[in-house]
Design an enzyme around this catalytic site. Structure first.
Site, PDB file in Angstrom:
ATOM      1  N   ASP A   1       0.829  -1.196   0.000  1.00 57.12           N
ATOM      2  CA  ASP A   1       0.000   0.000   0.000  1.00 57.12           C
ATOM      3  C   ASP A   1       0.870   1.255   0.000  1.00 57.12           C
ATOM      4  O   ASP A   1       1.908   1.297   0.658  1.00 57.12           O
ATOM      5  CB  ASP A   1      -0.890  -0.027   1.250  1.00 57.12           C
ATOM      6  CG  ASP A   1      -2.023   0.967   1.191  1.00 57.12           C
ATOM      7  OD1 ASP A   1      -2.618   1.123   0.110  1.00 57.12           O
ATOM      8  OD2 ASP A   1      -2.313   1.581   2.224  1.00 57.12           O
TER       9      ASP A   1
ATOM     10  N   GLU B   1       0.987  -0.301  -5.004  1.00 55.42           N
ATOM     11  CA  GLU B   1       0.002   0.750  -5.245  1.00 55.42           C
ATOM     12  C   GLU B   1       0.820   2.021  -5.466  1.00 55.42           C
ATOM     13  O   GLU B   1       1.469   2.514  -4.549  1.00 55.42           O
ATOM     14  CB  GLU B   1      -0.924   0.908  -4.047  1.00 55.42           C
ATOM     15  CG  GLU B   1      -1.948   1.997  -4.259  1.00 55.42           C
ATOM     16  CD  GLU B   1      -2.699   2.341  -2.997  1.00 55.42           C
ATOM     17  OE1 GLU B   1      -3.926   2.218  -3.003  1.00 55.42           O
ATOM     18  OE2 GLU B   1      -2.047   2.732  -2.008  1.00 55.42           O
TER      19      GLU B   1
END
Length: 143
Positions: free
Chosen positions: A59, A92
């Site tokens: 993330d 990401e």
């Protein structure tokens, strides 16, 4: 975790793991610290080995990139690839240079795939359009 490594009522710069910079409600890891980088890499290896996962989605890799985490990302992806070559590593990544996270080490970050914001932006645009159309249907006019 950021609450556990500080003494109460001290400033944010006295953290063992984090910088004094925040991001979306949390603190940014201090990627300049060898111990922090090793702690995060050890966590990835733990999940690979103990839970036998077949990949990791990382993330906010863009935040890592903007806060000095490029060396960490290269070390992380290289270590995971060495430990479990078949494990997919997905970043990401929202920055403009979409090739950077998926370019191999040392020129890039070494991830196998990257999620960008193109799909997210397209879905938001469709939803906004649907809301406008729906609102137009129920607009009342007075006679």
């Amino acid at each position: 975790m950021s609450a556990y490594d500080r003494q109460s009522n001290t400033d944010d710069r006295r953290s063992l793991y984090f910088t004094d910079q925040g991001w979306t409600g949390g603190k940014v890891f201090d990627y300049a610290q060898d111990g922090v980088r090793q702690f995060l890499i050890d966590n990835a290896l733990f999940f690979l080995n103990e839970y036998r996962i077949d990949g990791i989605r990382y993330d906010e890799v863009t935040v890592m990139h903007y806060h000095g985490g490029d060396v960490f990302c290269r070390d992380l992806t290289s270590t995971v690839r060495y430990a479990k070559p078949q494990a997919i590593q997905i970043a990401e990544y929202w920055a403009w240079d979409r090739a950077f996270p998926v370019t191999g080490v040392p020129d890039g970050l070494g991830f196998d795939s990257a999620l960008g914001d193109g799909l997210r932006d397209a879905l938001r645009a469709v939803c906004r359009r649907l809301l406008v159309v729906r609102a137009a249907r129920f607009t009342w006019t007075s006679a």
